[in-house]
Every structure is written in structure tokens, then in C-alpha cells.
Design a protein around this motif. Sequence first.
Motif, short mmCIF file in Angstrom:
data_model
loop_
_atom_site.label_atom_id
_atom_site.label_comp_id
_atom_site.label_asym_id
_atom_site.label_seq_id
_atom_site.Cartn_x
_atom_site.Cartn_y
_atom_site.Cartn_z
N ALA A 107 20.85 37.16 -8.66
CA ALA A 107 20.85 36.01 -7.83
C ALA A 107 20.94 36.54 -6.60
O ALA A 107 21.67 37.75 -6.01
CB ALA A 107 21.60 34.99 -8.05
N TYR A 108 20.22 36.04 -5.40
CA TYR A 108 20.50 36.42 -3.99
C TYR A 108 22.03 36.10 -3.65
O TYR A 108 22.34 35.07 -3.99
CB TYR A 108 19.46 35.41 -2.97
CG TYR A 108 19.46 35.87 -1.58
CD1 TYR A 108 18.65 37.11 -1.42
CD2 TYR A 108 20.23 35.21 -0.59
CE1 TYR A 108 18.80 37.63 0.03
CE2 TYR A 108 20.05 35.86 0.55
CZ TYR A 108 19.51 37.03 0.88
OH TYR A 108 19.31 37.43 2.19
N PRO A 109 22.40 36.96 -2.71
CA PRO A 109 23.73 37.00 -2.40
C PRO A 109 24.27 35.61 -1.92
O PRO A 109 23.34 35.04 -1.04
CB PRO A 109 24.24 38.02 -1.56
CG PRO A 109 22.94 39.09 -1.97
CD PRO A 109 21.80 38.21 -2.37
N LYS A 110 25.16 35.01 -2.31
CA LYS A 110 25.77 33.68 -1.62
C LYS A 110 26.50 33.74 -0.50
O LYS A 110 26.49 32.89 0.34
CB LYS A 110 26.57 32.95 -2.58
CG LYS A 110 25.71 32.40 -3.96
CD LYS A 110 26.67 31.59 -4.79
CE LYS A 110 26.06 31.15 -6.07
NZ LYS A 110 26.82 30.22 -6.93
N THR A 111 26.99 35.13 -0.25
CA THR A 111 27.86 35.23 0.99
C THR A 111 27.42 36.81 1.67
O THR A 111 26.93 37.55 0.79
CB THR A 111 29.37 35.23 0.57
OG1 THR A 111 29.60 36.24 -0.23
CG2 THR A 111 29.82 33.86 0.08
N THR A 112 27.60 36.72 2.90
CA THR A 112 27.50 38.09 3.38
C THR A 112 28.36 38.92 3.30
O THR A 112 29.65 38.49 2.58
CB THR A 112 27.48 37.99 4.98
OG1 THR A 112 28.62 37.39 5.33
CG2 THR A 112 26.27 36.77 5.43
N GLY A 113 27.84 40.17 3.24
CA GLY A 113 29.26 41.35 3.29
C GLY A 113 29.92 41.67 4.43
O GLY A 113 30.45 42.85 4.90
N PHE A 114 29.64 40.81 5.40
CA PHE A 114 30.15 41.25 6.81
C PHE A 114 30.84 39.86 7.63
O PHE A 114 30.41 38.81 6.96
CB PHE A 114 29.07 41.77 7.66
CG PHE A 114 27.89 40.92 7.78
CD1 PHE A 114 27.59 39.67 8.59
CD2 PHE A 114 26.93 41.49 7.01
CE1 PHE A 114 26.45 39.12 8.67
CE2 PHE A 114 25.56 40.48 6.87
CZ PHE A 114 25.61 39.51 7.66
N ALA A 115 31.56 40.05 8.43
CA ALA A 115 32.23 38.85 9.27
C ALA A 115 31.32 38.52 10.19
O ALA A 115 30.34 39.03 10.85
CB ALA A 115 33.59 39.43 9.74
N PHE A 116 31.41 37.00 10.45
CA PHE A 116 30.69 36.57 11.63
C PHE A 116 31.26 35.43 12.25
O PHE A 116 32.40 34.75 11.65
CB PHE A 116 29.30 36.13 11.24
CG PHE A 116 29.14 35.14 10.16
CD1 PHE A 116 28.97 33.99 10.39
CD2 PHE A 116 29.09 35.63 8.79
CE1 PHE A 116 28.93 33.01 9.29
CE2 PHE A 116 29.03 34.84 7.84
CZ PHE A 116 29.03 33.26 7.96
N ARG A 117 31.09 35.21 13.30
CA ARG A 117 31.57 33.89 14.13
C ARG A 117 31.31 32.57 13.65
O ARG A 117 30.09 32.42 13.25
CB ARG A 117 31.56 33.76 15.60
CG ARG A 117 32.23 34.88 16.35
CD ARG A 117 32.19 34.68 17.80
NE ARG A 117 30.71 34.68 18.36
CZ ARG A 117 30.04 35.68 18.77
NH1 ARG A 117 30.58 36.96 18.61
NH2 ARG A 117 28.93 35.42 19.07
N LYS A 118 32.00 31.49 13.32
CA LYS A 118 31.50 30.15 12.85
C LYS A 118 32.06 29.17 13.80
O LYS A 118 32.95 29.35 14.67
CB LYS A 118 32.24 29.89 11.56
CG LYS A 118 31.85 30.89 10.52
CD LYS A 118 32.64 30.57 9.00
CE LYS A 118 32.19 31.43 8.02
NZ LYS A 118 32.71 31.04 6.57
N SER A 119 31.12 28.21 14.21
CA SER A 119 31.29 27.22 14.96
C SER A 119 31.46 25.69 14.43
O SER A 119 30.42 25.39 13.92
CB SER A 119 30.45 27.31 16.04
OG SER A 119 30.56 26.24 17.22
#
Length: 496
Positions: A107-119
Motif C-alpha cells: 500500500a502507499y505509505p501512510k506516513t512520511t519517512g521524514f519530519a515536517f512542521r505541523k500547524s
Amino acid sequence: MSSPATVPYKSFVQIDRSSATPVYLQIANQLINAIQRGYLPTGAKLPGTRSFSELLNVHRNTIVAVFEELDAQGWVETKPNTGTFVLAKSAAKPHKIRTAAPLQLDAYPKTTGFAFRKSSLLDNPFEHSSCEYVFNDGTPDIRLTQVDHLSSLYSANLKRKSNHKKLGYYNHDGSEFFKRHLSNYLNLTRGLHISNDNILITRSTEMSVYITSEILLSAGDIVLVGSLSYFSVNMIFQKSGARIMPVPIDEEGIDVTAVRKICEQHTIRMLYITPHHHYPTTVTLSATRRLELLSLAAEFGFVILEDDYDYDFHYDKSPVLPLASADKNGMVIYIGAFGKSLAPGFRTGFIVAPEDLMIEMRKHLGIIDRQGDVLMEQVLGEMIEEGEIHRYLKKSLKVYQERRDHFTDLLSEQLDDYIAFKKPAGGLAVWTRWKQPVNLMQLSKECAKNNLFIPKTLLYQHKNLSAMRLGFGHLTPKEAAAAVAILKAGVLKQLH
């Protein structure tokens, strides 16, 4: 290497015959996906067109088209009298196909393999419902727009040969034809004195505020807004790192005395205001306070961001001219939406500002909306030139005034014991204050049970205030009567 007959193609090639995507492209895309994931390794031989078509239960010509697509994209190579083979697309080590168990694509990944900013600031505040009746914050009724006529205008411009060259290049500055007619329109209806060089065409009011904030606001800057203000704009200011400071609102609009006191204690960067019909209370800023605000801006050096929210919708008298019409010191940025009486796709936003700031604004627009919509702007420009926009407004204003009168009569007849309001001189919503303590969230839920949806963005409740902003523009008289009846039933159930 596994032979074509042993590869479980049907496990990773799924055909959806109801899809708008052609079958041959569905198959080709899924085979490419299998090659990328290593399920079909480099050098693997694909089945012949006849056997492949029988395997997938499609016409042989469909498989021929699949192979042509794969060959065109460089994924396979066809060798005469030999077969079709997978080509190497990378240096990755080929993976052998395991045929012991059914093969399933990951299946297509549900989460990224990297960190990112959330707002959390940008969480969507809007809600939707399947209820038959809905109160909104005051939007036009798209059923009143002559969609067929608007579509024919756009289609005619699309077919016009003289416009074809406009489709082949980017023009984030917008149509000069539209800007010329829009500037004339604003000069005539708003008392401005501007030219093409003072206008930027955007997609919406929110985009206008975003561009303005990107240029003028820095982290920690103080922005003054009404103690009740437009939540989407507040979100944009907070996202830019600005500090929002509320100012009281009364029957004459924003409290200018309070603005002066704040300016004497803090350095203010910007004041956001909707003076014609303040959002959400619908009050109009008095003429005296308009002049005082302009004087304060010049004295303390803060920017006035004037939003002409609902300027086109006025009923009882001529609208009060905007602050921008009397600005002699270049302190006002004027933003708004053109074509609110038209179908949503035929509306556009605009910014009016001095030329030096406009140069910088065009740079930012060129990044976030480089393409623009020159043909749509051509249509809107022609509507101004030929007087169509005035005819649309005149016709729709008559309907909206009738709906306002009918809606306020309903509120007086059905809810006079529970709410207080003033009939608005313009706009498409009524500001109502509750005389008795009512839990508005509970009231909203009760109404939803009876097919009336009241979004939480219309509810204003704290220890000193219980109020609702109720839009009427989108409701026919019959719909308005049904909605008010449901609202009254909900109130009676909660209070009694």
C-alpha cells in the motif's frame, strides 16, 4: 528467471471498467508500478499479446496499446521474433518473483519517512452536513446566477482566435484589459482614483490577505482586529507570526478611542477592518470614525488593511465610500472580491495599493499563482465594459432585499422573545443576540436532528455574549420559513 506463465500478473493488475482512465493506461501504469517495485525484474519477458489478453480478459489490441505505451516510456524493449522484455531503469539489483504465495503490491505509505512542521493554526474550521436546510455566514445563492449565459461568454472567449495566443504564456500580472475596466469600475463605484498600476488580481480575498501579510508582517508584529473578526483572516495573520490584539466594536463600528490608546502603548503594524459591513456584526463604520482612523494611521504609521466585504450588497441607501477613497498618505491597502453575485468560478479577488508596494506584490503572486486565468478575466472585463455586471447586481439586489425583509419578519414573528437584532442595511446575513441564556452548541445539535445545519463558525458565545450570524441570501422564502421554524423548535426544547 521466472517464465511469463509463472508470474501472477492478475495479483497486481486490477482493471476498473467504471474508471474514466482507459483500460490500456490502467494496465500500463500498474505494470510500470510493478517494475519500479522490483516485482518485474530487469530482463523479465512479458507474455505475448494474445496470451496476455486472454489472461487479463481484454482485447488483444488493448495489450498492443499497453506494450506501445511501455515502449514509449522506455520501460520495455521488443525484440522481433523473440518477445518483449523489461528494461533496466536503475542500477538497483533485480528482485526475483516469488510465486509460492499470492503477490500483493504494498500500500502507499501512510506516513512520511521524514519530519515536517505541523500547524494547528490552519486546521480547517469549516464543517459540512447533509441536512436539507443550512444557515451560513452570508453567501450568495448560486441558483440566481445565469450559469448558461456565463458559460457561453467563457466559451466564446475560448473559441476566439485572437485569444489563443494568450493561452500559450504565463501572465501572473493579469489581463491588462480586465485591470483597466476593473479600475474604472472601482473608481466609479468606490470613489477611488486608481489606474492599472494600482491593481493586483488574485483568486480570493484570503489570497490577497496572505500576500499582504507575507510582505508586511514579521514575527511579533501587532495586528489590530475587531473583538469579533473574520476567523480565516486571523488564521493568516497568526500563521505569519503576528500578534493579534482585539479592539471593541460598538454600534458605530470599531472603537477609535481604544485604537488610539493601544497605539500610545504599543507599536502597531497593521489594522484589519471591514468598515462597510463589519464581520460578523454587520455594523457600518461611521463617517467620523473613518476620518479619525485615517488620521491615526498617518500619526502612528500603521497600515490599514481595508476589506470591502459585502460592499456590493446594499439596499436602503447608497453605500458609504471606503477609507481608501479618502487616503492621501498611502496608508490604506484595499482588498475585495469582484463578481460575488456571479457563480463561484466567475469571481476573483483584487488588491488596490500604491505602485511601489504593488511591484513587490506582483513578485509574490508570480510565485504562488503564476498562470492566472486570463480568459476568465477577459470575460469579466467584457461584463464591465458592456454593463452586464450592473444588470446582474441590480437583479440580484432586488431578490436579496426581498429575502432580507422576509427573513427579518420571520425572526420578529417567531423569535422576538429570544433574540434581538437590527435589520442590516446591506450584506447577506443578520447578526442576532440572544436575550436568554442558550447553549448555542446544544442548540445547533438539536437543530441538526431536525434537518437544519448551523456550523460552529456562526456561533459566538462566551460569558458576556451569546450571538449568531445567520445568512439569508441563499434561502428562498419557503426555505427560510422552514429553517426559522426548526430553530424556534430547538430553542423551545432547550428552554422549556
